[in-house]
Design a protein around this motif. Structure first.
Motif, PDB file in Angstrom:
ATOM      1  N   VAL A  73       0.830  -1.206   0.000  1.00  0.00           N
ATOM      2  CA  VAL A  73       0.000   0.000   0.000  1.00  0.00           C
ATOM      3  C   VAL A  73       0.862   1.253   0.000  1.00  0.00           C
ATOM      4  N   ARG A  74       0.236   2.371  -0.397  1.00  0.00           N
ATOM      5  CA  ARG A  74       0.879   3.680  -0.319  1.00  0.00           C
ATOM      6  C   ARG A  74       0.174   4.453   0.785  1.00  0.00           C
ATOM      7  N   ILE A  75       0.958   5.047   1.711  1.00  0.00           N
ATOM      8  CA  ILE A  75       0.402   5.847   2.795  1.00  0.00           C
ATOM      9  C   ILE A  75       0.962   7.258   2.718  1.00  0.00           C
ATOM     10  N   ALA A  76       0.210   8.219   3.229  1.00  0.00           N
ATOM     11  CA  ALA A  76       0.628   9.617   3.199  1.00  0.00           C
ATOM     12  C   ALA A  76       0.505  10.214   4.589  1.00  0.00           C
ATOM     13  N   GLU A  77       1.377  11.141   4.861  1.00  0.00           N
ATOM     14  CA  GLU A  77       1.391  11.835   6.137  1.00  0.00           C
ATOM     15  C   GLU A  77       0.138  12.702   6.271  1.00  0.00           C
ATOM     16  N   THR A  78      -0.401  12.790   7.485  1.00  0.00           N
ATOM     17  CA  THR A  78      -1.587  13.604   7.724  1.00  0.00           C
ATOM     18  C   THR A  78      -1.546  14.148   9.147  1.00  0.00           C
ATOM     19  N   ARG A  79      -2.563  14.905   9.511  1.00  0.00           N
ATOM     20  CA  ARG A  79      -2.630  15.436  10.873  1.00  0.00           C
ATOM     21  C   ARG A  79      -2.818  14.281  11.853  1.00  0.00           C
ATOM     22  N   PRO A  80      -2.492  14.473  13.136  1.00  0.00           N
ATOM     23  CA  PRO A  80      -2.692  13.399  14.109  1.00  0.00           C
ATOM     24  C   PRO A  80      -4.171  13.007  14.201  1.00  0.00           C
ATOM     25  N   LEU A  81      -4.447  11.725  14.026  1.00  0.00           N
ATOM     26  CA  LEU A  81      -5.809  11.219  14.103  1.00  0.00           C
ATOM     27  C   LEU A  81      -6.086  10.518  15.426  1.00  0.00           C
ATOM     28  N   SER A  82      -5.047  10.043  16.083  1.00  0.00           N
ATOM     29  CA  SER A  82      -5.173   9.419  17.398  1.00  0.00           C
ATOM     30  C   SER A  82      -3.788   9.455  18.047  1.00  0.00           C
ATOM     31  N   LYS A  83      -3.628   8.711  19.118  1.00  0.00           N
ATOM     32  CA  LYS A  83      -2.344   8.717  19.826  1.00  0.00           C
ATOM     33  C   LYS A  83      -1.189   8.286  18.925  1.00  0.00           C
ATOM     34  N   LEU A  84      -1.424   7.292  18.073  1.00  0.00           N
ATOM     35  CA  LEU A  84      -0.354   6.751  17.229  1.00  0.00           C
ATOM     36  C   LEU A  84      -0.536   7.008  15.739  1.00  0.00           C
ATOM     37  N   LYS A  85      -1.745   7.292  15.288  1.00  0.00           N
ATOM     38  CA  LYS A  85      -2.004   7.413  13.849  1.00  0.00           C
ATOM     39  C   LYS A  85      -1.675   8.809  13.340  1.00  0.00           C
ATOM     40  N   ARG A  86      -0.697   8.872  12.432  1.00  0.00           N
ATOM     41  CA  ARG A  86      -0.326  10.123  11.758  1.00  0.00           C
ATOM     42  C   ARG A  86      -0.252   9.934  10.252  1.00  0.00           C
ATOM     43  N   TRP A  87      -0.748   8.810   9.751  1.00  0.00           N
ATOM     44  CA  TRP A  87      -0.697   8.468   8.340  1.00  0.00           C
ATOM     45  C   TRP A  87      -2.077   8.020   7.891  1.00  0.00           C
ATOM     46  N   ARG A  88      -2.349   8.138   6.580  1.00  0.00           N
ATOM     47  CA  ARG A  88      -3.616   7.653   6.027  1.00  0.00           C
ATOM     48  C   ARG A  88      -3.318   6.829   4.788  1.00  0.00           C
ATOM     49  N   LEU A  89      -4.181   5.872   4.542  1.00  0.00           N
ATOM     50  CA  LEU A  89      -4.037   5.005   3.378  1.00  0.00           C
ATOM     51  C   LEU A  89      -4.447   5.759   2.124  1.00  0.00           C
ATOM     52  N   VAL A  90      -3.561   5.813   1.123  1.00  0.00           N
ATOM     53  CA  VAL A  90      -3.858   6.491  -0.129  1.00  0.00           C
ATOM     54  C   VAL A  90      -4.416   5.503  -1.136  1.00  0.00           C
ATOM     55  N   GLU A  91      -3.709   4.372  -1.333  1.00  0.00           N
ATOM     56  CA  GLU A  91      -4.178   3.372  -2.296  1.00  0.00           C
ATOM     57  C   GLU A  91      -3.551   2.020  -2.008  1.00  0.00           C
ATOM     58  N   VAL A  92      -4.256   0.977  -2.428  1.00  0.00           N
ATOM     59  CA  VAL A  92      -3.720  -0.365  -2.363  1.00  0.00           C
ATOM     60  C   VAL A  92      -3.062  -0.648  -3.705  1.00  0.00           C
ATOM     61  N   LEU A  93      -1.759  -0.902  -3.689  1.00  0.00           N
ATOM     62  CA  LEU A  93      -1.012  -1.103  -4.930  1.00  0.00           C
ATOM     63  C   LEU A  93      -1.095  -2.541  -5.437  1.00  0.00           C
ATOM     64  N   LYS A  94      -1.026  -3.514  -4.522  1.00  0.00           N
ATOM     65  CA  LYS A  94      -1.018  -4.920  -4.922  1.00  0.00           C
ATOM     66  C   LYS A  94      -1.679  -5.753  -3.841  1.00  0.00           C
ATOM     67  N   HIS A  95      -2.597  -6.638  -4.238  1.00  0.00           N
ATOM     68  CA  HIS A  95      -3.268  -7.541  -3.262  1.00  0.00           C
ATOM     69  C   HIS A  95      -2.448  -8.771  -3.050  1.00  0.00           C
TER      70      HIS A  95
END
Length: 95
Positions: A73-95
């Motif tokens: 998968v590709r992930i991108a940096e984002t604002r803090p969403l919780s204590k540990l989450k600072r990234w969001r899923l952009v797309e699934v590249l390969k299953h």
């Protein structure tokens, strides 16, 4: 006239900087709307120069729970969403 064109171009461009992006493997999806993504980077050792692998885990927000364990998968940096989450899923590249 050139002053007007520069003023309009700076207003139309977004003010925030570039967001970092990483590509990695999903290692866990046991939490709701969260995927743990492991990325591997190859860097030279500081003293000896040998290429070593650095593995880092990122907690990424997966709104639709579309990532499965083993996906690339590709992930991108984002604002803090919780204590540990600072990234969001952009797309699934390969299953």
């Amino acid at each position: 006239m050139s002053e007007q064109t520069t003023a309009t171009t700076t207003e139309s461009t977004p003010s925030r900087g570039l967001r970092k992006e990483r590509v990695g493997q999903v290692v866990s999806t046991k939490m709701a709307k969260t995927a743990i993504v492991e990325t591997t980077t190859r860097v030279p050792h500081a003293k000896f120069g040998k290429i070593v692998k650095q593995v880092k885990r990122f907690y990424a927000h997966d709104e639709e729970n579309k990532a499965q364990v083993g996906d690339t998968v590709r992930i991108a940096e984002t604002r803090p969403l919780s204590k540990l989450k600072r990234w969001r899923l952009v797309e699934v590249l390969k299953h």
